[in-house]
Design a protein around this motif. Sequence first.
Motif, short mmCIF file in Angstrom:
data_model
loop_
_atom_site.label_atom_id
_atom_site.label_comp_id
_atom_site.label_asym_id
_atom_site.label_seq_id
_atom_site.Cartn_x
_atom_site.Cartn_y
_atom_site.Cartn_z
N VAL A 162 0.85 -1.20 0.00
CA VAL A 162 0.00 0.00 0.00
C VAL A 162 0.89 1.25 0.00
O VAL A 162 2.09 1.16 0.24
CB VAL A 162 -0.92 0.05 1.26
CG1 VAL A 162 -1.83 -1.15 1.32
CG2 VAL A 162 -0.10 0.16 2.54
N CYS A 169 -3.35 2.69 8.16
CA CYS A 169 -4.12 2.48 6.92
C CYS A 169 -4.19 1.01 6.50
O CYS A 169 -5.00 0.64 5.68
CB CYS A 169 -3.53 3.33 5.80
SG CYS A 169 -1.94 2.74 5.21
N CYS A 189 -0.03 -4.29 8.13
CA CYS A 189 1.25 -3.58 8.30
C CYS A 189 1.86 -3.85 9.68
O CYS A 189 1.20 -3.67 10.71
CB CYS A 189 1.01 -2.09 8.12
SG CYS A 189 2.50 -1.11 8.27
S1 SF4 Z 1 2.99 2.53 8.63
FE1 SF4 Z 1 0.84 2.96 9.13
S2 SF4 Z 1 0.30 4.47 7.61
FE2 SF4 Z 1 2.12 3.48 6.81
S3 SF4 Z 1 1.45 1.70 5.58
FE3 SF4 Z 1 1.68 0.96 7.67
S4 SF4 Z 1 -0.38 1.17 8.56
FE4 SF4 Z 1 -0.33 2.50 6.76
#
Ligand code: SF4
Length: 252
Positions: A129, A145, A149
């Motif tokens: 993403v 988001c 992650c």
């Molecule tokens: S660090 Fe946070 S904002 Fe960035 S891709 Fe991962 S979940 Fe999304």
Amino acid sequence: MTFDRIRVLADGLAEEVPDLRCLLESVQKSSGSRRRLRRLALRAANDSKEASLVRTLRDQLSPYTVNVPSHLRGLSLAERWDRVLATSEEQYHHYMLEVELVNRLNAATFSRCEMRLAFLPHCLHDQSVTCKSVVRGEDHMCKGCSKMCVLNAVSKLLRRHRVTPYIWMTANLRSLLRRLHKEGKTVAVLGIACVPELVRGMRTCMHAGVPVMGLPLDANRCARWWGRFYPNSANLQELERLLLKSEQFDDC
Ligand code: SF4
């Protein structure tokens, strides 16, 4: 599990040298010279404490550093001058032990500091993403988001333990710590990074008198090592263990 092995090694050493600071200093001193460490590792006849530690660490931890020799052989002449990239296998072992010893030394003071900041490597973000992190406070912050992650999960865990998580993109650690010190704030730092970068950051904090704890990444998978980013991970259980250990001292 590497973490368990290092804990057992550190327990054994702490029985021999109960003064952890003294033990840490000797481990740090030993790790300074790649050539010397290599010589100590190879000379079985050398029965000094330093040599036997080098060999014990190699015996216990080399299964976790099997790719280091081939990485070193692949370095260009210029890259061999880069102390981080050219970290030897014996140095890795010493650094892994160093992180454990520093964590033990700072566990009690870490959670008592009014500001607890974590600096996380951007290589942990979900590469499928477009990262939506935003600049806030001292550096970038995760906006959550992507459920997939690792940085999202790590940031949530840290917030639950009252640690402010930053994705380390722009902050200058030295000047940040100096500024916070001048403002009269008590600050502690938690770092997550590959072993050589983590040790560098932890030493910077120690020199600044800042209680620091660290968690090594599960692997070195960033562009500096591989020419491009590969997905990476951090051990959330170990992170929580570290934070809980520190919080145990809150009531003391
Ligand atoms: S660090 Fe946070 S904002 Fe960035 S891709 Fe991962 S979940 Fe999304």
